[in-house]
Design an enzyme around this catalytic site. Structure first.
Site, PDB file in Angstrom:
ATOM      1  N   HIS A 128       6.130  -0.323  -7.513  1.00 19.58           N
ATOM      2  CA  HIS A 128       7.279  -0.546  -6.829  1.00 19.58           C
ATOM      3  C   HIS A 128       6.298  -2.076  -5.982  1.00 19.58           C
ATOM      4  CE1 HIS A 128       6.458   4.237  -5.190  1.00 19.58           C
ATOM      5  NE2 HIS A 128       7.704   3.794  -6.172  1.00 19.58           N
TER       6      HIS A 128
ATOM      7  N   SER B  31       1.335  12.054  -2.607  1.00 22.18           N
ATOM      8  CA  SER B  31       2.178  13.105  -1.288  1.00 22.18           C
ATOM      9  C   SER B  31       3.513  13.677  -2.844  1.00 22.18           C
ATOM     10  CB  SER B  31       2.353  12.137  -0.564  1.00 22.18           C
ATOM     11  OG  SER B  31       3.148  11.750  -0.348  1.00 22.18           O
TER      12      SER B  31
ATOM     13  N   ASN C 238      -6.789  15.344  -4.914  1.00 25.62           N
ATOM     14  CA  ASN C 238      -6.025  14.483  -4.390  1.00 25.62           C
ATOM     15  C   ASN C 238      -6.761  15.216  -2.953  1.00 25.62           C
ATOM     16  OD1 ASN C 238      -3.504  12.827  -2.571  1.00 25.62           O
ATOM     17  ND2 ASN C 238      -3.458  14.825  -1.298  1.00 25.62           N
TER      18      ASN C 238
ATOM     19  N   ALA D 122     -11.035  11.191  -2.932  1.00 23.78           N
ATOM     20  CA  ALA D 122     -11.052  10.299  -4.365  1.00 23.78           C
ATOM     21  C   ALA D 122     -12.348   9.693  -4.562  1.00 23.78           C
ATOM     22  CB  ALA D 122      -9.609   9.491  -4.515  1.00 23.78           C
TER      23      ALA D 122
ATOM     24  N   GLN E 131       2.212   3.385  -7.389  1.00 24.22           N
ATOM     25  CA  GLN E 131       2.596   2.928  -5.832  1.00 24.22           C
ATOM     26  C   GLN E 131       2.440   1.652  -5.609  1.00 24.22           C
ATOM     27  OE1 GLN E 131       4.751   6.904  -5.115  1.00 24.22           O
ATOM     28  NE2 GLN E 131       2.950   7.433  -5.774  1.00 24.22           N
TER      29      GLN E 131
ATOM     30  N   ASP F 140      -1.422  -3.139  -3.559  1.00 22.68           N
ATOM     31  CA  ASP F 140      -2.710  -3.857  -3.224  1.00 22.68           C
ATOM     32  C   ASP F 140      -3.172  -4.235  -4.434  1.00 22.68           C
ATOM     33  OD1 ASP F 140      -4.132  -0.995  -2.540  1.00 22.68           O
ATOM     34  OD2 ASP F 140      -4.017  -1.912  -4.470  1.00 22.68           O
TER      35      ASP F 140
END
Ligand code: BV8
Length: 238
Positions: free
Chosen positions: A115, A183, A207, A225, A90, A93
């Site tokens: 995205h 999330s 997460n 992470a 998503q 970068d």
């Protein structure tokens, strides 16, 4: 259990330790902006200069951040995995791209920015996408059409995420689904775990802490992470 077809979904949490801000910080604002003002087509139509400046700031930050151990672990996995891996991010970068460029993945690997991507721009008339590492002006002329302008190649709220058919086909076939650093607040990405479960896949959440949707996963491993992703990858390839 020998897994073959893996789908990995990542969100802002995988880039957090590289210094890229996540979206839903405590103040609910997104780097001082309301989402409606900077991440919707209506916001762009209303104030293109403000939206271009929001993405210019984030695009300018990219050369100062680098892939972290979590990005690296996924690249190592893609170089060794003898099944199929679809990495769906998503994030806009280029940290996954850079990590995978350093270790060429095996055939059967795919990376999708569902995205969009900060380092690309899209023509407002033709939709054609081009590389764009620099700033975009409020009324940046498009090279693809005389009446066109260039907008960030970003999927805003209310717009259809990219390559959804390819993603849904992979989810339908997967036997392992791993969600990393997201999330689960944004759809359709937040619904992928359900599609994977319907396909009979094992589902894992990695997460910082359990998300609202943690109960939808067969298992969860929690922590930064850069710690939990390399450990999980090691458990897969032992
Ligand atoms: C669409 C681009 C339809 C911008 C983004 C169903 C129900 C309810 C609402 C909807 C629904 N279906 C659609 C909607 C509407 C909407 C939506 O989901 N709204 C939400 C707010 C309820 N969805 C859409 O509009 C989508 N479009 O559905 O179109 C359609 C159909 C036909 C024709 C046309 C259209 C489009 C959504 C895409 C929006 N664009 N990004 C940009 O990036 O600038 S979304 C944005 O949120 C980012 O992409 C981001 O990646 C994404 C999700 O956020 P996260 O990545 O999860 O980040 P977040 O900060 O939330 O969480 C970070 C996590 O990391 C946390 O869990 C934290 O604990 C963890 N973490 C932090 N540090 C670490 C860590 N983990 C590990 N280690 C650490 N160190």
């Amino acid at each position: 259990m020998g897994h073959r077809n893996l789908v990995i979904l990542t969100g802002a949490g995988i880039s957090a330790e590289s210094g890229v801000p996540t979206f839903r910080a405590d103040d609910g604002l997104w780097m001082g902006h309301r989402i409606a003002d900077v991440a919707t087509p209506e916001g762009f139509a209303r104030d293109p200069a403000r939206v271009q400046a929001f993405y210019n700031d984030r695009r300018r930050q990219l050369p100062t951040v680098h892939p972290n151990a979590a990005h690296q672990a996924l690249a190592d996995l893609a170089a060794r995995w003898d099944g199929a891996i679809l990495l769906v991010t998503q994030n806009v970068d280029d940290l996954h791209d850079r990590a995978h460029a350093a270790i060429p993945p095996r055939p059967g690997f795919g990376l999708i920015h569902m995205h969009g991507e900060l380092l690309k721009a899209a023509c407002t008339v033709t939709g054609r996408v081009c590389d764009w590492p620099g700033d975009l002006a409020a009324d940046e002329p498009s090279p693809h059409h005389p009446q066109g302008r260039l907008r960030p190649h970003i999927v805003w709220f209310g717009e259809m995420p990219l390559q959804m058919d390819r993603i849904e086909t992979a989810l339908d076939r997967c036997d392992l689904f791993v969600s990393i650093g997201t999330s689960g607040a944004v759809f359709p990405a937040a619904g992928f775990v359900q599609l994977a479960r319907q396909a009979g896949a094992r589902t894992v959440e990695l997460n910082l802490e359990p998300t609202q949707g943690a109960r939808l996963f067969d298992e969860g491993h929690y922590g930064p992470a850069t710690e939990v992703v390399p450990a999980f990858v090691q458990s897969l390839t032992r």
